[in-house]
Design a protein around this motif. Sequence first.
Motif, mmCIF file in Angstrom:
data_model
loop_
_atom_site.group_PDB
_atom_site.id
_atom_site.type_symbol
_atom_site.label_atom_id
_atom_site.label_comp_id
_atom_site.label_asym_id
_atom_site.label_seq_id
_atom_site.Cartn_x
_atom_site.Cartn_y
_atom_site.Cartn_z
ATOM 1 N N SER A 1 15.821 69.695 6.303
ATOM 2 C CA SER A 1 15.456 70.640 7.370
ATOM 3 C C SER A 1 16.206 72.156 6.953
ATOM 4 N N GLY A 2 16.240 72.758 8.017
ATOM 5 C CA GLY A 2 16.718 74.182 7.771
ATOM 6 C C GLY A 2 15.615 75.314 7.488
ATOM 7 N N ASP A 3 16.211 76.452 6.597
ATOM 8 C CA ASP A 3 15.586 77.599 6.449
ATOM 9 C C ASP A 3 15.569 77.804 4.873
ATOM 10 N N LEU A 4 14.342 78.045 4.350
ATOM 11 C CA LEU A 4 13.992 78.274 2.988
ATOM 12 C C LEU A 4 13.325 79.867 2.955
ATOM 13 N N ARG A 5 13.985 80.496 2.429
ATOM 14 C CA ARG A 5 13.638 82.141 2.062
ATOM 15 C C ARG A 5 13.317 82.445 0.853
ATOM 16 N N LEU A 6 11.881 82.770 0.741
ATOM 17 C CA LEU A 6 11.081 83.019 -0.286
ATOM 18 C C LEU A 6 10.985 84.649 -0.455
ATOM 19 N N ALA A 7 10.979 85.421 -1.546
ATOM 20 C CA ALA A 7 10.387 86.553 -1.813
ATOM 21 C C ALA A 7 9.330 86.603 -3.121
ATOM 22 N N ALA A 8 8.230 87.265 -2.895
ATOM 23 C CA ALA A 8 7.036 86.923 -3.744
ATOM 24 C C ALA A 8 6.535 88.490 -4.054
ATOM 25 N N VAL A 9 6.242 88.803 -5.286
ATOM 26 C CA VAL A 9 5.515 90.092 -5.318
ATOM 27 C C VAL A 9 4.342 89.977 -4.665
ATOM 28 N N PRO A 10 3.774 91.324 -4.370
ATOM 29 C CA PRO A 10 2.546 91.136 -3.464
ATOM 30 C C PRO A 10 1.195 90.371 -3.942
ATOM 31 N N MET B 1 21.236 71.763 -7.711
ATOM 32 C CA MET B 1 20.860 72.514 -6.741
ATOM 33 C C MET B 1 20.772 71.945 -5.390
ATOM 34 N N THR B 2 20.516 72.757 -4.489
ATOM 35 C CA THR B 2 20.402 72.356 -2.953
ATOM 36 C C THR B 2 19.359 71.385 -2.737
ATOM 37 N N PRO B 3 19.283 70.607 -1.739
ATOM 38 C CA PRO B 3 18.178 69.842 -1.597
ATOM 39 C C PRO B 3 16.804 70.213 -1.255
ATOM 40 N N VAL B 4 16.870 71.551 -0.689
ATOM 41 C CA VAL B 4 15.648 72.103 -0.282
ATOM 42 C C VAL B 4 15.115 72.884 -1.427
ATOM 43 N N LEU B 5 16.089 73.557 -2.612
ATOM 44 C CA LEU B 5 15.448 74.262 -3.706
ATOM 45 C C LEU B 5 15.052 72.760 -4.455
ATOM 46 N N ASP B 6 15.779 71.619 -4.856
ATOM 47 C CA ASP B 6 15.185 70.635 -5.312
ATOM 48 C C ASP B 6 13.665 70.102 -5.125
ATOM 49 N N ALA B 7 13.430 70.221 -3.746
ATOM 50 C CA ALA B 7 12.172 70.037 -3.095
ATOM 51 C C ALA B 7 11.162 71.006 -3.628
ATOM 52 N N LEU B 8 11.662 72.006 -3.370
ATOM 53 C CA LEU B 8 10.797 73.345 -3.711
ATOM 54 C C LEU B 8 10.474 73.382 -5.159
ATOM 55 N N MET B 9 11.353 73.118 -5.986
ATOM 56 C CA MET B 9 11.188 73.076 -7.625
ATOM 57 C C MET B 9 10.033 71.784 -7.962
ATOM 58 N N GLU B 10 10.169 70.921 -7.085
ATOM 59 C CA GLU B 10 9.220 69.901 -7.495
ATOM 60 C C GLU B 10 7.795 70.040 -6.813
ATOM 61 N N ALA B 11 7.859 70.709 -5.789
ATOM 62 C CA ALA B 11 6.624 71.066 -5.414
ATOM 63 C C ALA B 11 5.832 71.966 -6.372
ATOM 64 N N ALA B 12 6.625 72.908 -6.801
ATOM 65 C CA ALA B 12 6.217 73.902 -7.948
ATOM 66 C C ALA B 12 5.703 73.276 -9.240
ATOM 67 N N ARG B 13 6.293 72.346 -9.587
ATOM 68 C CA ARG B 13 5.953 71.665 -10.945
ATOM 69 C C ARG B 13 4.536 70.884 -10.519
ATOM 70 N N LYS B 14 4.510 70.437 -9.567
ATOM 71 C CA LYS B 14 3.143 69.954 -9.190
ATOM 72 C C LYS B 14 1.805 70.672 -8.713
ATOM 73 N N ALA B 15 2.394 72.037 -8.471
ATOM 74 C CA ALA B 15 1.092 72.832 -8.096
ATOM 75 C C ALA B 15 0.906 73.726 -9.320
ATOM 76 N N ALA B 16 1.488 73.602 -10.521
ATOM 77 C CA ALA B 16 1.585 74.451 -11.608
ATOM 78 C C ALA B 16 0.129 74.274 -12.223
ATOM 79 N N PHE B 17 -0.359 75.623 -12.428
ATOM 80 C CA PHE B 17 -1.623 75.695 -13.216
ATOM 81 C C PHE B 17 -2.823 74.723 -12.681
ATOM 82 N N GLN B 18 -2.766 74.527 -11.299
ATOM 83 C CA GLN B 18 -4.039 73.823 -10.751
ATOM 84 C C GLN B 18 -4.905 74.749 -10.261
#
Length: 294
Positions: free
Chosen positions: A89-98, A277-294
Motif C-alpha cells: 500500500s502507500g504512494d508510488l510516484r512516477l515521472a515520465a517523458v511526455p 528495493m522497497t516492496p513497492v519498487l519490487d512490484a513495479l519492476m516485476e510489472a515492468a518486466r512482464k510488460a516489456a516489449f508487448q
Amino acid sequence: MIDKLEMFIALARERHFGRAAEACGVTQPTLSAAIKQLEEQLGVLLVWRGSRFGGLTPEGARVLERARVIVADTRALREEMRTAKRGLSGDLRLAAVPTALAAITALTGPLTLRHPNLRITVFSRNSAAIVQMLDDLQVDAGITYLENEPLGRVATVPLYAEHYNLVMRADHPLAGREAVPWAEAASEPLCLLTPDMQNRRIVDRHLAEAGAVARARLESNSLLALIAHVQASGWVTILPLRSAQPFLGTGSLVAVPLTEPVAEHVVGLIAPHREPMTPVLDALMEAARKAAFQ
C-alpha cells in the motif's frame, strides 16, 4: 534528525528557504531553525548564508549525499514495515517523458489491479528532470530513454522501442503514403516538442542525418498542444507511434512511418540502484518486466 535531513534535502533542491519550507509543509523560521540545529549537531557549516540562500558549503555537499541515502533507507524501512502489517500500500510516484505517458498504463493498470491499496502519482517531465527528481527523492521511479544520454547509477528495465511517424490530418496530401522520408517531412509546417525534451533532440538528430533542419512553426512541451494544432491548422508533427495512437481512433488523424533513416530508440523504467528495493519498487519492476516489449 530524519526530519531535519529531509528539510536540508529540500533546501538543496529548491535553493530558496521559502520554497523549501513550503515543500516541507513548515514555516520558513521552522526550516531555518532545523538547518541551524543540524549544523550544530554535525559541527560544520552546511549552507552559505547572506540576505538569501548562497549555496552549499563543501561540507554541505558531502552531507547532502549521505542525507539522500539515509532518508531513502528510512523511507524504505517504513514501507517494509507497512507492507508487513497491511500488505502492499502507500504512494508510488512516477515521472515520465511526455512521449511515454500513453504507454505508462501498461504498468499502472496491472499494478493497481493486483494491489488496490496502492496510490499512484504520475508527473510529466523531461529526461534530465526525471534523473534529478530521482536523486532528490521526489519520485520513486521514472520512464525515459535508456540509450541516448547519461542516466547515472540506476536500475533499468527496457519497456519498448519508439518508432517515429509523421502525424497529420486524414485530408493531408501525404496521408495516403506508405512512408515519408525524414528530409521530406522537414519541408512541412512542423509542430514539435521543445528543445529541452530528449524526443526533440532525437528528432533533430535524425533530420540532420537526412540533411535537413527542423524549423518548427510551433513548439510545446505538451503533446496535446501539438495534436490540437495539427487538427486545427493542418500542420504536421513527428511522434512515436505509441504516443500518437490515442489520438488516431476517430479517423481524423493518420500516422505515416518516417524512413531514410528508419529509427528506433528504447524507452524503459529507471529506479534508484539500491538493494534491497522497497516492496513497492519490487512490484513495479516485476510489472515492468512482464510488460516489456508487448
